[in-house]
Design a protein around this motif. Structure first.
Motif, PDB file in Angstrom:
ATOM      1  N   TYR A 197     -28.706   6.853  41.077  1.00 50.20           N
ATOM      2  CA  TYR A 197     -28.448   7.719  39.931  1.00 50.20           C
ATOM      3  C   TYR A 197     -27.353   8.733  40.259  1.00 50.20           C
ATOM      4  O   TYR A 197     -26.533   9.086  39.418  1.00 50.20           O
ATOM      5  CB  TYR A 197     -29.720   8.433  39.451  1.00 50.20           C
ATOM      6  N   LEU A 251     -29.359  -2.050  36.405  1.00 43.84           N
ATOM      7  CA  LEU A 251     -30.196  -0.940  36.853  1.00 43.84           C
ATOM      8  C   LEU A 251     -31.333  -0.691  35.883  1.00 43.84           C
ATOM      9  O   LEU A 251     -31.331  -1.176  34.756  1.00 43.84           O
ATOM     10  CB  LEU A 251     -29.357   0.345  36.951  1.00 43.84           C
ATOM     11  N   ASN A 252     -32.269   0.119  36.317  1.00 43.92           N
ATOM     12  CA  ASN A 252     -33.337   0.588  35.456  1.00 43.92           C
ATOM     13  C   ASN A 252     -32.778   1.658  34.527  1.00 43.92           C
ATOM     14  O   ASN A 252     -31.953   2.482  34.942  1.00 43.92           O
ATOM     15  CB  ASN A 252     -34.462   1.153  36.335  1.00 43.92           C
ATOM     16  N   THR A 292     -32.765   5.255  35.744  1.00 43.41           N
ATOM     17  CA  THR A 292     -31.714   5.614  36.693  1.00 43.41           C
ATOM     18  C   THR A 292     -30.499   6.168  35.956  1.00 43.41           C
ATOM     19  O   THR A 292     -29.945   7.214  36.325  1.00 43.41           O
ATOM     20  CB  THR A 292     -31.319   4.386  37.535  1.00 43.41           C
TER      21      THR A 292
END
Length: 83
Positions: free
Chosen positions: A16, A50-51, A54
């Motif tokens: 992040y 990515l999530n 994040t």
């Protein structure tokens, strides 16, 4: 859209934070101009693999720094450039 974004999963820097730093630099250099609409967190997360959380964390840091502004129902926009 934001083709310059790259994450290094083997870096000691959290992902992040990597996203935040790259977006911050792009804003500071003027590559992302005032009023530029950033992709929704879900979309950018999908592009980067990515999530969503994040990307949301990176956007939150940018907003806390006054670099972007989130507008409910509209998205996140570059707010200012840093001299």
């Amino acid at each position: 859209m934001l083709d310059f974004l790259r994450v290094n999963e083997s870096s000691n820097t959290p992902i992040y934070r990597q996203v935040y730093e790259q977006l911050r630099v792009a804003i500071e250099r003027g590559a992302l101009e005032i009023g530029h609409r950033l992709p929704p967190t879900r979309e950018l997360a999908g592009q980067l693999g990515l999530n969503r959380t994040t990307v949301s964390a990176a956007y939150s840091l940018l907003e806390a720094d006054g670099l972007i502004e989130g507008q409910v129902g509209r998205g996140s926009f570059v707010r200012t450039t840093v001299a």
